[in-house]
Scaffold this active site. Structure first.
Site, short mmCIF file in Angstrom:
data_model
loop_
_atom_site.label_atom_id
_atom_site.label_comp_id
_atom_site.label_asym_id
_atom_site.label_seq_id
_atom_site.Cartn_x
_atom_site.Cartn_y
_atom_site.Cartn_z
CG ASN A 12 74.98 22.24 -35.07
OD1 ASN A 12 75.27 22.18 -33.88
ND2 ASN A 12 73.74 22.10 -35.52
CE LYS A 14 73.09 18.52 -36.09
NZ LYS A 14 72.09 17.89 -36.91
CG HIS A 98 69.67 23.29 -35.89
ND1 HIS A 98 68.99 22.09 -35.90
CD2 HIS A 98 70.72 23.14 -36.72
CE1 HIS A 98 69.63 21.26 -36.71
NE2 HIS A 98 70.68 21.87 -37.21
CD GLU A 100 69.12 18.57 -35.03
OE1 GLU A 100 69.95 19.01 -34.22
OE2 GLU A 100 69.45 17.93 -36.05
CD GLU A 170 71.11 23.72 -41.14
OE1 GLU A 170 72.21 23.23 -41.35
OE2 GLU A 170 70.52 23.58 -40.07
N GLY A 176 70.93 15.37 -41.54
CA GLY A 176 71.23 14.09 -40.91
C GLY A 176 70.63 12.89 -41.63
CB SER A 216 73.40 15.36 -46.02
OG SER A 216 72.47 14.81 -45.09
#
Ligand code: PEP
Length: 254
Positions: A12, A14, A98, A100, A170, A176, A216
């Site tokens: 991904n 992003k 996701h 985010e 996730e 991240g 990660s």
């Protein structure tokens, strides 16, 4: 590694990579991963790089994914991208929900479920992300949060479409941050999701649906994570932005 379900490892990207940078990355991956058959390899560039990336990976073992898609087919939806537009570039997968997007765009489970139906209607495959925050984990709510997200994001999906759906666990606290879930934490969450699929659908669905781990993932931890019985691949953010690290994650997982 010999598993009943084929591993699927997706990058991904992003909001990273210009077209030129995207081309460098996919060309490098093409060379590094040319002989890999054991893993389904997917890259998910930003929309602006899909056209060129698509040409660059034609006739290779690398598949293309998008990072989002509209639940609508066409019309006055400024800034949105429809399935038919993705299909022009041979996109096969679409990341949905996701964390985010759940956080910044306030995407709800109900919206993700609508998008999932639109993705399937276009004969694409959704990668649906779920995961708890650190506060939720510490409050002992992990299973409850996962159950709400899985049930809500898959609402209305028939069994045949569920079989073509990929889930990604996730944990938000591992995305991240450099903090990876331990293999035991990942396995526990994946096993929970799989048993939930058994209750919502049936044993065959639970056995066949692939569940990726994301948070990660790097070359140094990929092998151990992928060796867990219910971990069927990875959704990779930061480490998918460099040829060396993404290729090493895939090679170490075989
Ligand atoms: C992600 O964004 O899906 C992700 C897992 O990111 P990272 O690998 O950088 O934690």
């Amino acid at each position: 590694m010999n598993k009943e379900r084929k591993l699927i490892i997706a990058g991904n990207w992003k909001m990273n990579k210009t077209v030129a940078e995207a081309l460098d990355l996919v060309r490098g991956l093409k060379i590094e991963l040319t002989n890999v058959k054991e893993v389904d390899i997917v890259v998910c560039p930003p929309f602006t790089a899909l056209a060129e990336a698509s040409k660059a990976i034609l006739d290779t073992n690398i598949r293309l994914g998008a990072q989002n898609m509209s639940e609508h087919n066409v019309g006055a939806y400024t800034g949105e991208i429809a399935a038919v537009m993705l299909k022009e570039f041979s996109v096969r997968f679409v990341i949905l929900g996701h964390s985010e997007r759940r956080q910044y765009q306030k995407e709800s489970d109900a919206l993700i479920a609508k998008k999932a139906l639109a993705v399937h209607a276009a004969a694409l495959k959704p990668i649906i992300c779920v995961g708890e925050t650190l506060a939720e984990r510490e409050a002992g709510q992990m299973q409850q949060v996962l159950e709400t997200q899985v049930r809500g994001s898959l609402a209305g999906l028939p069994k045949e479409q569920m079989l073509e759906t990929i889930l990604a666990y996730e944990p938000v606290w591992a995305i991240g941050t450099g903090k990876t879930a331990t293999t035991a934490q990942a396995q526990e969450a994946h096993a929970f999701i799989r048993s939930l699929l058994g209750k919502m659908f049936d044993d065959a669905v639970a056995r066949r649906v692939r569940i990726q781990y994301g948070g990660s993932v790097k070359p140094s931890n990929a092998k151990e994570l992928m060796s867990q019985p219910d971990v069927d691949g990875a959704l990779v953010g930061g480490a998918a932005l460099e040829v060396r690290s993404f290729a090493d994650i895939i090679k170490s997982s075989i």
